[in-house]
Design a protein around this motif. Structure first.
Motif, short mmCIF file in Angstrom:
data_model
loop_
_atom_site.label_atom_id
_atom_site.label_comp_id
_atom_site.label_asym_id
_atom_site.label_seq_id
_atom_site.Cartn_x
_atom_site.Cartn_y
_atom_site.Cartn_z
N SER A 78 -8.98 3.65 3.83
CA SER A 78 -7.58 3.24 3.90
C SER A 78 -7.46 1.77 4.29
O SER A 78 -6.61 1.04 3.76
N ALA A 133 -6.36 10.99 7.38
CA ALA A 133 -5.46 10.45 6.35
C ALA A 133 -4.00 10.52 6.76
O ALA A 133 -3.17 9.82 6.18
N GLN A 145 0.81 -1.21 0.00
CA GLN A 145 0.00 0.00 0.00
C GLN A 145 0.85 1.26 0.00
O GLN A 145 0.53 2.23 -0.70
N GLN A 155 -1.46 7.55 6.91
CA GLN A 155 -2.16 6.36 6.41
C GLN A 155 -1.89 6.06 4.93
O GLN A 155 -2.60 5.27 4.33
N PHE A 206 -2.45 7.96 2.27
CA PHE A 206 -3.74 8.27 1.66
C PHE A 206 -3.70 9.69 1.12
O PHE A 206 -3.43 10.64 1.85
N TYR A 217 0.70 4.28 -2.79
CA TYR A 217 0.49 5.69 -2.42
C TYR A 217 1.57 6.57 -3.03
O TYR A 217 1.27 7.62 -3.61
N VAL A 272 -5.71 4.16 -1.68
CA VAL A 272 -4.60 5.05 -1.34
C VAL A 272 -4.93 6.50 -1.66
O VAL A 272 -4.06 7.36 -1.67
#
Length: 280
Positions: A105, A142, A3, A145, A147, A7, A110
Motif C-alpha cells: 500500500s 488492508a 490512491q 488503506q 487496498f 482504489y 491499490v
C-alpha cells in the motif's frame, strides 16, 4: 488520480455486468503499452518480472524488496489502478503477510494477491486453518488503506486438483474478509461456474496458462468478475523474440520485423508522461 480514487475505480470494475480484463504488466514499459490500449486497471506478474531478470518465479527466487520495487515502477508508469502479485506474502506467518500488504500500500498499489502455497514440494499448500489466519491478517492490514485484497487457493497449480477443498478454502478466505477470490488453474468452464456459484465475492480467473478456450463472454456468463493473464503476455513477448532470433540464426533473414510494432509507435507511448495529480 489519488490512491483513494484508484482504489474506488478498481473496486467498481468488479461490479460490472460483464467480467473485466486485468492484464499483467511485468515492467514500466509493458505497463505504458497496456495503458495505451484502454484497459481499466493493471496487475503485476511475478512470473513475467522473473523472466525479464533471468530468475525463477518463486518466493525463493524473488525477494519482497525486488517485487515491490518492480511494482513501484509499474505504479509510477501509469495512471491506472494497479494490483500487485504478492506471491505467498513473503513469509509463512500471518505477520509476514500483514507486513507485505502494508508495504504494498505504501508504494501505491491499490490491490494485491496472497497465495496459500508454501513453496515446499513435499507439502505445497498451507493447512486451511493457517492459510485462513494469513488471509485474516492481510485483511486487517488492508483495512482503511484503500487496498483490495485477493486471496488465492493454489491447489490446482500445485498438483492437488481437489475442487471440494479449493471451494472450502475460498469460502474460508471469504469469511476472513478477502475482497476477491482466485483459484488459478481451474480446468474447464463448468468447474469455473461451480466455483463462482459457491462463493459470494467476485472471482478472478486466469487465462493464458493452458489451452482452455474460453472467451470473455463465456467467463462472464459463468459468473467470473475479473480475468487476469498471469505471465502469459510476457511469455508471448518472449516467444516472439525467440521466433525472430531463430529466423536470423537459422535462415539469415529478417522478415520478423514486418510484424514488429513500429519504433515510432513505441516511442510515442514511452514519451507520454504521467501526472499523478490528474483527475479523470
Amino acid at each position: 488520480m489519488e490512491q483513494a480514487g484508484k482504489y474506488e475505480r478498481l473496486r467498481a470494475l468488479h461490479g460490472g455486468e460483464a467480467a473485466f480484463v486485468l492484464p499483467n504488466a511485468w515492467d514500466a514499459g509493458s505497463a505504458r503499452l497496456l495503458t495505451s490500449l484502454g484497459f481499466g486497471a493493471l496487475a503485476t506478474t511475478s512470473a513475467g518480472y522473473a523472466f525479464s531478470v533471468g530468475k525463477r518465479d518463486s518466493a525463493a527466487g524473488l525477494s519482497r524488496a525486488e517485487i515491490l520495487q518492480n511494482a513501484a515502477q509499474i505504479v509510477a508508469a501509469t495512471d491506472l489502478p494497479v494490483s500487485g502479485d504478492l506471491e505467498d506474502g513473503f513469509g509463512a506467518t500471518p505477520e509476514a503477510c500483514a507486513r507485505t500488504i502494508a508495504m504494498a500500500s505504501q508504494i501505491g498499489l491499490v490491490g494485491g494477491t496472497i497465495e496459500d502455497a508454501t513453496g515446499d514440494p513435499d507439502a505445497p499448500i498451507y493447512d486451511i486453518s493457517h492459510a485462513t489466519d494469513r488471509i485474516r491478517a492481510a485483511v486487517e492490514a488492508a483495512r482503511g488503506q484503500n487496498f483490495l485484497l485477493t486471496a488465492r487457493a493454489e491447489n490446482f497449480i500445485c498438483g492437488r486438483p481437489d475442487l471440494a477443498d479449493t471451494i472450502r478454502r475460498l469460502q474460508a478466505f471469504e469469511e476472513a474478509g478477502a475482497d476477491v477470490l482466485y483459484a488459478p488453474g481451474l480446468p474447464d468452464l463448468e468447474t469455473i461456474r461451480t466455483v463462482c456459484q459457491s462463493v459470494g465475492r467476485p472471482v478472478n480467473v486466469v487465462m493464458g496458462l493452458s489451452s482452455l478456450a474460453c472467451s470473455v463472454t463465456d467467463l462472464s456468463k459463468a459468473g467470473v468478475a475479473r480475468i487476469s493473464v498471469g505471465g502469459s503476455f510476457a511469455r508471448a513477448a518472449i516467444g516472439a523474440m525467440m521466433r525472430a532470433a531463430r529466423e536470423v540464426q537459422e535462415q539469415g533473414t529478417f522478415t520478423y520485423s514486418q510484424e514488429a510494432i513500429p519504433d515510432g509507435v513505441v516511442r510515442q507511448v514511452m514519451l507520454q508522461t504521467r501526472d499523478p495529480q490528474r483527475e479523470e
